[in-house]
Motif scaffolding. Structure first.
Motif, PDB file in Angstrom:
ATOM      1  N   ARG A   1     -56.621  -9.796  33.827  1.00 19.71           N
ATOM      2  CA  ARG A   1     -57.124  -8.689  33.013  1.00 19.71           C
ATOM      3  C   ARG A   1     -56.479  -7.368  33.451  1.00 19.71           C
ATOM      4  NH1 ARG A   1     -59.141  -7.610  28.073  1.00 19.71           N
ATOM      5  NH2 ARG A   1     -60.210  -5.637  28.198  1.00 19.71           N
ATOM      6  N   THR A   2     -56.275  -7.200  34.758  1.00 16.94           N
ATOM      7  CA  THR A   2     -55.591  -6.010  35.268  1.00 16.94           C
ATOM      8  C   THR A   2     -54.172  -5.957  34.716  1.00 16.94           C
ATOM      9  OG1 THR A   2     -56.867  -6.094  37.327  1.00 16.94           O
ATOM     10  CG2 THR A   2     -54.832  -4.796  37.357  1.00 16.94           C
ATOM     11  N   LEU A   3     -53.493  -7.088  34.790  1.00 12.41           N
ATOM     12  CA  LEU A   3     -52.102  -7.138  34.329  1.00 12.41           C
ATOM     13  C   LEU A   3     -52.004  -6.812  32.843  1.00 12.41           C
ATOM     14  CD1 LEU A   3     -51.025 -10.348  36.284  1.00 12.41           C
ATOM     15  CD2 LEU A   3     -50.817  -7.951  37.000  1.00 12.41           C
ATOM     16  N   ARG A   4     -52.910  -7.365  32.046  1.00 12.31           N
ATOM     17  CA  ARG A   4     -52.907  -7.082  30.597  1.00 12.31           C
ATOM     18  C   ARG A   4     -53.276  -5.624  30.310  1.00 12.31           C
ATOM     19  NH1 ARG A   4     -55.689 -11.926  30.408  1.00 12.31           N
ATOM     20  NH2 ARG A   4     -57.618 -10.889  29.815  1.00 12.31           N
ATOM     21  N   SER A   5     -54.279  -5.106  30.996  1.00 14.53           N
ATOM     22  CA  SER A   5     -54.738  -3.738  30.746  1.00 14.53           C
ATOM     23  C   SER A   5     -53.702  -2.695  31.144  1.00 14.53           C
ATOM     24  CB  SER A   5     -56.035  -3.453  31.513  1.00 14.53           C
ATOM     25  OG  SER A   5     -57.080  -4.244  31.030  1.00 14.53           O
ATOM     26  N   PHE A   6     -52.972  -2.972  32.221  1.00 12.33           N
ATOM     27  CA  PHE A   6     -52.047  -1.983  32.757  1.00 12.33           C
ATOM     28  C   PHE A   6     -50.583  -2.256  32.406  1.00 12.33           C
ATOM     29  CE2 PHE A   6     -55.812  -1.180  35.198  1.00 12.33           C
ATOM     30  CZ  PHE A   6     -55.775   0.182  35.451  1.00 12.33           C
ATOM     31  N   GLY A   7     -50.284  -3.448  31.863  1.00  6.54           N
ATOM     32  CA  GLY A   7     -48.925  -3.746  31.429  1.00  6.54           C
ATOM     33  C   GLY A   7     -47.952  -4.149  32.536  1.00  6.54           C
ATOM     34  N   TRP A   8     -48.466  -4.628  33.635  1.00  6.86           N
ATOM     35  CA  TRP A   8     -47.623  -5.054  34.752  1.00  6.86           C
ATOM     36  C   TRP A   8     -47.532  -6.573  34.805  1.00  6.86           C
ATOM     37  CZ3 TRP A   8     -44.904  -1.903  37.982  1.00  6.86           C
ATOM     38  CH2 TRP A   8     -45.220  -0.541  37.929  1.00  6.86           C
ATOM     39  N   THR A   9     -46.500  -7.072  35.460  1.00  4.07           N
ATOM     40  CA  THR A   9     -46.469  -8.485  35.831  1.00  4.07           C
ATOM     41  C   THR A   9     -47.006  -8.561  37.256  1.00  4.07           C
ATOM     42  OG1 THR A   9     -44.260  -8.409  36.809  1.00  4.07           O
ATOM     43  CG2 THR A   9     -44.409  -8.900  34.419  1.00  4.07           C
ATOM     44  N   ARG A  10     -47.502  -9.708  37.627  1.00  9.01           N
ATOM     45  CA  ARG A  10     -48.059  -9.867  38.976  1.00  9.01           C
ATOM     46  C   ARG A  10     -46.980  -9.582  40.025  1.00  9.01           C
ATOM     47  NH1 ARG A  10     -52.744 -12.160  39.451  1.00  9.01           N
ATOM     48  NH2 ARG A  10     -52.441 -13.493  37.650  1.00  9.01           N
TER      49      ARG A  10
ATOM     50  N   ARG B   1     -52.507  -0.904  49.357  1.00 12.23           N
ATOM     51  CA  ARG B   1     -51.485  -1.683  48.653  1.00 12.23           C
ATOM     52  C   ARG B   1     -52.119  -2.884  47.955  1.00 12.23           C
ATOM     53  NH1 ARG B   1     -47.362   1.306  48.700  1.00 12.23           N
ATOM     54  NH2 ARG B   1     -46.906   2.393  50.605  1.00 12.23           N
ATOM     55  N   VAL B   2     -51.651  -3.179  46.758  1.00  9.72           N
ATOM     56  CA  VAL B   2     -52.182  -4.281  45.950  1.00  9.72           C
ATOM     57  C   VAL B   2     -51.775  -5.623  46.563  1.00  9.72           C
ATOM     58  CG1 VAL B   2     -52.150  -5.388  43.681  1.00  9.72           C
ATOM     59  CG2 VAL B   2     -52.096  -2.876  43.844  1.00  9.72           C
TER      60      VAL B   2
ATOM     61  N   LEU C   1     -46.400  -5.834  40.396  1.00 12.86           N
ATOM     62  CA  LEU C   1     -47.525  -5.027  40.872  1.00 12.86           C
ATOM     63  C   LEU C   1     -47.870  -5.287  42.335  1.00 12.86           C
ATOM     64  CD1 LEU C   1     -49.625  -2.892  40.148  1.00 12.86           C
ATOM     65  CD2 LEU C   1     -51.115  -4.735  39.343  1.00 12.86           C
ATOM     66  N   LEU C   2     -47.762  -6.528  42.783  1.00 11.69           N
ATOM     67  CA  LEU C   2     -48.116  -6.848  44.171  1.00 11.69           C
ATOM     68  C   LEU C   2     -47.275  -6.017  45.140  1.00 11.69           C
ATOM     69  CD1 LEU C   2     -48.601 -10.721  44.107  1.00 11.69           C
ATOM     70  CD2 LEU C   2     -50.348  -8.937  44.080  1.00 11.69           C
ATOM     71  N   GLY C   3     -47.947  -5.444  46.131  1.00  3.67           N
ATOM     72  CA  GLY C   3     -47.280  -4.627  47.138  1.00  3.67           C
ATOM     73  C   GLY C   3     -47.208  -3.150  46.795  1.00  3.67           C
ATOM     74  N   ARG C   4     -47.470  -2.794  45.550  1.00  6.09           N
ATOM     75  CA  ARG C   4     -47.454  -1.375  45.171  1.00  6.09           C
ATOM     76  C   ARG C   4     -48.751  -0.706  45.618  1.00  6.09           C
ATOM     77  NH1 ARG C   4     -43.620   0.409  41.495  1.00  6.09           N
ATOM     78  NH2 ARG C   4     -42.330  -1.252  40.639  1.00  6.09           N
ATOM     79  N   HIS C   5     -48.673   0.601  45.775  1.00 10.29           N
ATOM     80  CA  HIS C   5     -49.856   1.368  46.176  1.00 10.29           C
ATOM     81  C   HIS C   5     -50.778   1.554  44.979  1.00 10.29           C
ATOM     82  CE1 HIS C   5     -52.289   4.636  47.872  1.00 10.29           C
ATOM     83  NE2 HIS C   5     -51.958   4.096  49.023  1.00 10.29           N
ATOM     84  N   VAL C   6     -52.062   1.722  45.232  1.00  9.97           N
ATOM     85  CA  VAL C   6     -53.059   1.914  44.178  1.00  9.97           C
ATOM     86  C   VAL C   6     -52.717   3.113  43.293  1.00  9.97           C
ATOM     87  CG1 VAL C   6     -54.635   3.318  45.562  1.00  9.97           C
ATOM     88  CG2 VAL C   6     -55.542   1.915  43.678  1.00  9.97           C
ATOM     89  N   ASP C   7     -51.958   4.068  43.815  1.00  7.95           N
ATOM     90  CA  ASP C   7     -51.536   5.216  43.008  1.00  7.95           C
ATOM     91  C   ASP C   7     -50.740   4.795  41.782  1.00  7.95           C
ATOM     92  OD1 ASP C   7     -52.744   7.111  44.580  1.00  7.95           O
ATOM     93  OD2 ASP C   7     -50.957   7.551  45.761  1.00  7.95           O
TER      94      ASP C   7
END
Length: 191
Positions: free
Chosen positions: A46-55, A39-40, A58-64
């Motif tokens: 840079r992760t947030l910009r590259s993947f289009g998520w907000t912090r 879990r994140v 994304l936090l708490g989600r699985h790496v999948d």
């Protein structure tokens, strides 16, 4: 959130945690810190910009969420096996995986996975390198090489078509020229 005070001794307080997170944040590539269940717990900007998520999202989600198992088989420890056996610093590096942005689009990445000691067994540090630009550069280099090695115009056309199909992912390519009566005469094709 990550608390490093426990693992780096009594002098490691909030300032140490902030300093370590600032180092991760400064990376020019996506860096994700996972708990041992995958879990994140941290993702740099840079992760947030590259993947289009907000912090927050994304936090708490699985790496999948970022690297789906059916697209990219990450090593077993990241797929929810507590304790991450066998993962030591720098121990796992992938050649190429497929990552997924929030909008569902996909792109190639290389993943480096390291285990970081800490409370409760520590964390997994996942460093992702976007290979899109490298892939584009390689395709351009192959196309240029094909052009430079051609010894005749016909060979130039043939090699250019082949490189475009291989590197550009086209199903087929043809080069034509204006023929008689306004027709297009195919000079070369591939695919």
């Amino acid at each position: 959130m990550i608390d490093v005070a426990h693992s780096w001794g009594p002098d490691a307080g909030p300032d140490t945690t902030d300093s370590l997170l600032a180092v991760l944040e400064a990376s020019p590539s996506p860096v994700v810190v996972l708990d041992l269940e995958g879990r994140v717990v941290f993702a740099n900007d840079r992760t947030l910009r590259s993947f289009g998520w907000t912090r927050t999202d994304l936090l708490g989600r699985h790496v999948d969420t970022l690297v789906p198992e059916h697209l990219a088989p990450l090593p077993v420890p990241v797929r929810g096996h507590a304790g991450a056996p066998g993962v030591t610093p720098g121990s796992i590096r992938t050649e190429e995986l497929t990552a997924r942005r929030r909008d569902g689009s996909r792109f190639p990445v290389q993943a480096d996975l390291s285990r970081v000691p800490g409370p409760g067994g520590g964390w997994l540090l996942l460093h992702l390198t976007d290979l899109s630009e490298r892939r584009d550069y390689d395709a351009l280099a192959r196309m240029n090489e094909a052009i430079l090695r051609a010894t005749t115009v016909a060979e130039l056309f043939d090699r250019t078509c082949e490189a475009a199909v291989e590197a550009g992912g086209y199903l087929g390519v043809c080069i034509g020229r204006a023929g008689s009566a306004g027709r297009l005469d195919v000079v070369s094709s591939a695919g």
